[in-house]
Design an enzyme around this catalytic site. Structure first.
Site, PDB file in Angstrom:
ATOM      1  CG  ASP A 256      22.261   3.564 -31.831  1.00 10.33           C
ATOM      2  OD1 ASP A 256      22.668   2.494 -31.994  1.00 10.33           O
ATOM      3  OD2 ASP A 256      22.692   4.421 -31.169  1.00 10.33           O
TER       4      ASP A 256
ATOM      5  CG  ASP B 243      24.770   0.374 -26.791  1.00  7.20           C
ATOM      6  OD1 ASP B 243      25.047   0.012 -25.464  1.00  7.20           O
ATOM      7  OD2 ASP B 243      24.297  -0.358 -27.552  1.00  7.20           O
TER       8      ASP B 243
END
Length: 284
Positions: free
Chosen positions: A83, A85
């Site tokens: 991922d 953020d």
């Protein structure tokens, strides 16, 4: 099932022996810091100890605690999927765009509820993107230049994974404007994220592709594994929010990075105190 305790070098001499003594751990070996794994890791024999109690005690001392079924190796894996953020980078880009508009608290509140799994990710994303309508593209560059910071150890993790010949990818519920920059700067292989619609230099408040939600993340991991002739269980998946859970569930090694409670509970391993390069101290 070996137990790994990992600490920063300046505290290892106090914390690791104290935990070993408290829980009667038998040391198997100690790994000293390296350029890509700047921590002290001691591996202990599992002697039917109270692992939850050990984890709690380690957490209080800011020591990372991990338990594997066997000594893990980089060669066990073919794919690293992260991922972006609050995982590879320390910010939520959409929240920072909201701040540019004076809407950070409103957007951040929706983001947090989504990451905790309290609201549907796709609907929450569309709601937040609508609030960005009219934002100039220059705001995206402002976030990159002024706000984007990498999570400790992110570069080390990617560098080591690539050296081990893993395919490295960003799979994000964020936006391609940012994932492409992170991919280029970290030297990763692929990126998948949402595409913001832009018209005459401003955001329209809409997206122009399929939303990269939890199921899409899992599907993308499986698709990438198939393309490199690997199995999903040969993937390492790293994330922090509820929309990472399906991706993590199909992986062979899931790692929660400073994660929300639901992710900490579900992940195979957790990084709570150190950098992402603690994985480099665990894998050989």
């Amino acid at each position: 099932m070996p137990i790994f305790l990992t600490s920063r070098p300046d505290t290892a001499a106090q914390t690791l022996p104290a935990l070993a003594q408290q829980f009667h751990l038998k040391r198997l070996l100690t790994r000293t810091p390296t350029a890509l794994a700047p921590y002290v890791t001691t591996i202990y024999e599992d002697r039917a100890i109270d692992f939850p109690a050990l984890s709690e005690a380690a957490h209080a001392l800011m020591v990372e605690c991990a338990q594997f079924t066997q000594l893990p190796r980089w060669t066990d894996y073919r794919l690293l999927v992260c991922d972006m953020d609050s995982t590879l980078i320390t910010i939520e880009c959409i929240d920072e765009l909201g701040a540019y508009l004076g809407l950070k608290e409103q957007i951040a509140a929706i983001t947090m509820r989504s990451m905790r799994g309290e609201v549907d990710f796709s609907n929450s994303l569309l709601e937040r993107v609508r609030l960005l309508k009219g934002t100039p593209v220059s705001a995206l560059n402002y976030v990159v230049q002024e706000k984007l910071r990498y999570t400790e150890g992110a570069q080390n993790l990617v560098t080591r994974a690539r050296a081990a010949q893993l395919h490295t990818a960003i799979v994000s519920g964020g936006f391609t404007y940012f994932t492409q920059i992170v991919l280029d700067q970290l030297g990763m292989d692929a990126q998948y994220a949402n595409v913001l619609e832009i018209d005459k230099g401003v955001l329209t408040g809409r997206l122009i592709n399929r939303i990269v939600d939890a199921q899409a993340k899992a599907d993308l991991l499986c698709d990438m594994a198939q393309k490199i002739h690997a199995r999903p269980d040969q993937a390492i998946a790293v994330g922090d929010g509820a929309n990472d859970l399906k991706m993590m569930a199909v992986s062979g090694l899931s790692v929660g990075c400073h994660a929300k409670p639901s992710v900490r509970a579900a992940a195979h391993q957790r990084v709570n105190h150190l950098g992402l390069d603690v994985l480099c101290a665990w894998l050989e």
